[in-house]
Design a protein around this motif. Sequence first.
Motif, mmCIF file in Angstrom:
data_model
loop_
_atom_site.group_PDB
_atom_site.id
_atom_site.type_symbol
_atom_site.label_atom_id
_atom_site.label_comp_id
_atom_site.label_asym_id
_atom_site.label_seq_id
_atom_site.Cartn_x
_atom_site.Cartn_y
_atom_site.Cartn_z
ATOM 1 N N HIS A 82 25.064 47.546 50.438
ATOM 2 C CA HIS A 82 25.720 48.665 49.755
ATOM 3 C C HIS A 82 25.428 48.666 48.260
ATOM 4 N N ALA A 83 25.310 47.486 47.638
ATOM 5 C CA ALA A 83 25.064 47.432 46.200
ATOM 6 C C ALA A 83 23.666 47.941 45.857
ATOM 7 N N ALA A 84 22.705 47.699 46.747
ATOM 8 C CA ALA A 84 21.352 48.213 46.535
ATOM 9 C C ALA A 84 21.329 49.729 46.682
ATOM 10 N N ARG A 85 22.074 50.261 47.661
ATOM 11 C CA ARG A 85 22.159 51.714 47.804
ATOM 12 C C ARG A 85 22.785 52.336 46.562
ATOM 13 N N ASP A 86 23.805 51.686 46.026
ATOM 14 C CA ASP A 86 24.436 52.194 44.805
ATOM 15 C C ASP A 86 23.434 52.216 43.652
ATOM 16 N N ALA A 87 22.613 51.165 43.563
ATOM 17 C CA ALA A 87 21.604 51.112 42.502
ATOM 18 C C ALA A 87 20.590 52.238 42.662
ATOM 19 N N LEU A 88 20.174 52.486 43.910
ATOM 20 C CA LEU A 88 19.216 53.558 44.149
ATOM 21 C C LEU A 88 19.814 54.903 43.771
ATOM 22 N N LEU A 89 21.074 55.137 44.148
ATOM 23 C CA LEU A 89 21.720 56.407 43.808
ATOM 24 C C LEU A 89 21.856 56.560 42.296
ATOM 25 N N ARG A 90 22.124 55.472 41.596
ATOM 26 C CA ARG A 90 22.204 55.539 40.144
ATOM 27 C C ARG A 90 20.840 55.909 39.564
ATOM 28 N N LEU A 91 19.797 55.340 40.134
ATOM 29 C CA LEU A 91 18.445 55.652 39.677
ATOM 30 C C LEU A 91 18.092 57.109 39.986
ATOM 31 N N ILE A 92 18.441 57.564 41.177
ATOM 32 C CA ILE A 92 18.162 58.950 41.571
ATOM 33 C C ILE A 92 18.924 59.927 40.680
ATOM 34 N N GLY A 93 20.105 59.523 40.225
ATOM 35 C CA GLY A 93 20.877 60.374 39.332
ATOM 36 C C GLY A 93 20.159 60.672 38.029
ATOM 37 N N GLN A 94 19.186 59.814 37.656
ATOM 38 C CA GLN A 94 18.430 60.003 36.420
ATOM 39 C C GLN A 94 16.982 60.448 36.680
ATOM 40 N N ALA A 95 16.676 60.788 37.917
ATOM 41 C CA ALA A 95 15.291 61.110 38.292
ATOM 42 C C ALA A 95 15.073 62.612 38.390
ATOM 43 N N ASP A 96 13.816 62.987 38.367
ATOM 44 C CA ASP A 96 13.422 64.381 38.609
ATOM 45 C C ASP A 96 12.984 64.596 40.044
ATOM 46 N N VAL A 97 12.344 63.560 40.626
ATOM 47 C CA VAL A 97 11.767 63.679 41.969
ATOM 48 C C VAL A 97 12.089 62.428 42.760
ATOM 49 N N PHE A 98 12.447 62.618 44.026
ATOM 50 C CA PHE A 98 12.591 61.501 44.963
ATOM 51 C C PHE A 98 11.643 61.764 46.115
ATOM 52 N N LEU A 99 10.650 60.890 46.279
ATOM 53 C CA LEU A 99 9.663 61.016 47.348
ATOM 54 C C LEU A 99 9.896 59.908 48.362
ATOM 55 N N CYS A 100 9.931 60.296 49.637
ATOM 56 C CA CYS A 100 10.292 59.341 50.686
ATOM 57 C C CYS A 100 9.452 59.592 51.930
ATOM 58 N N ASN A 101 9.033 58.516 52.610
ATOM 59 C CA ASN A 101 8.398 58.698 53.915
ATOM 60 C C ASN A 101 9.157 57.958 55.018
ATOM 61 N N VAL A 102 10.426 57.640 54.742
ATOM 62 C CA VAL A 102 11.319 57.118 55.784
ATOM 63 C C VAL A 102 11.853 58.312 56.564
ATOM 64 N N ARG A 103 11.887 58.206 57.878
ATOM 65 C CA ARG A 103 12.329 59.351 58.673
ATOM 66 C C ARG A 103 13.748 59.772 58.301
ATOM 67 N N PRO A 104 14.008 61.092 58.248
ATOM 68 C CA PRO A 104 15.300 61.601 57.780
ATOM 69 C C PRO A 104 16.502 60.997 58.494
ATOM 70 N N ALA A 105 16.395 60.758 59.804
ATOM 71 C CA ALA A 105 17.531 60.192 60.541
ATOM 72 C C ALA A 105 17.871 58.801 60.009
ATOM 73 N N ALA A 106 16.838 58.005 59.695
ATOM 74 C CA ALA A 106 17.075 56.667 59.157
ATOM 75 C C ALA A 106 17.700 56.738 57.774
ATOM 76 N N MET A 107 17.275 57.700 56.969
ATOM 77 C CA MET A 107 17.864 57.857 55.635
ATOM 78 C C MET A 107 19.329 58.248 55.738
ATOM 79 N N ARG A 108 19.659 59.102 56.685
ATOM 80 C CA ARG A 108 21.068 59.490 56.856
ATOM 81 C C ARG A 108 21.912 58.304 57.281
ATOM 82 N N ARG A 109 21.352 57.441 58.160
ATOM 83 C CA ARG A 109 22.097 56.249 58.578
ATOM 84 C C ARG A 109 22.372 55.312 57.407
ATOM 85 N N LEU A 110 21.490 55.329 56.413
ATOM 86 C CA LEU A 110 21.684 54.499 55.226
ATOM 87 C C LEU A 110 22.633 55.140 54.222
#
Length: 409
Positions: A82-110
Amino acid sequence: MEAERKDSQPLDGVRIVDLTSIVLGPLATLTLAGMGAEVIKIEASEGDNVRLAGSALHDDMGHVFLHGNRGKRSVVLNLKHHAARDALLRLIGQADVFLCNVRPAAMRRLGLGPDVLKQTNPRLIQVTACGYGSRGPRADLPAYDDLIQGAVAIPELMQRHTGGEPAYVPLSFVDRVAGLHVVYAITTALYARERSGLGQFVEVPMFESAAHFVLADHLAGESFVPALGSSGYDRLLSTHRRPYRTADGYLCVLIYNDKHWRAFFTAIGQSEMFERDLRFSTQRSRSINIHEVYGFVAGVMASRTTAEWRDLLNTIDIPNQVPATLDALMDDPQLRASGLIGEEQHPTEGRLRTLGSPTYWNGTPSPTLSATPRLGEHTREVLKGLGYSEQELEILVQEGAVEVASTDK
């Protein structure tokens, strides 16, 4: 002020969080880094799989990874924590673009689905590079370059062209085609945001990207309803469309228009053939009879050496090229002069050949890309930039939420 404009890059100030691996996504973000974007590469503790691919001085710095990840910073996050997810969300909060090749269902589970990311940053441009588009029945299937080559009929096309067994193109063809689709999708979405002020979700599927590439050439008679003929572009599929064998080697030759064909027949002492043989007399007729046309040239080319043909064809202005080897390509004077091939001293991997941008911009000099990062090399630096204290970072490391680069190289 003038100096500022002259030194700035097209994507200066754009921050991209890159949660992709292998070739497709990394090619896209490498290209964008070459335009000035800041790219933060998020990796799992085992790192991008392609770190282990190909020639390497160290196991986790294979040549495919080295050439696809210059100009980026590597941050290791265990997104099941959970702490790593929080860090990623904090980083995304300051980003312009988020590029991902993890399947959407897996991202939702996270807990990292599109709605959560949009809520975190309404201006965020979310781009997913997937195997198949979400509107079709294969949306949830896994996808790799070889599989998608098969799905878009490339092995069949190779078989029809060579007359042999079905085969893949010996390149990461689909990954690289789709990766370039990602580049224009991101840059166009950034432009759209300048107008609307809002981000959006963009999907770039490998299958549809490659199918568009294939069908634009090979719909052929099936372009028409009802069909005027079968699919497959005869010129590209002719078994004679290959470097021609000469008396002592091979030569690539393209005798294309009426002027070329008249000059060619005159040069080989058969000037009357252009008018007499209707297969050769017009562009349309040559297209219809392309296999016989290419076959005729193949037979003639065997009568002289490569050097003799080059002298003759250059004299009559017919395009030709001696086929290069990979070794020769690495030292090609055109690529050296244009800056595509260069060299750098990597901090851990020694002296390396590097690949630059194939494009040239006269108003914006190409940036000097930083060396390809070691796994987790920038974890501390990036998280400190998000406001994490040294003590908080140590706790994250101890809990296994993040990892930092090893220092044993």
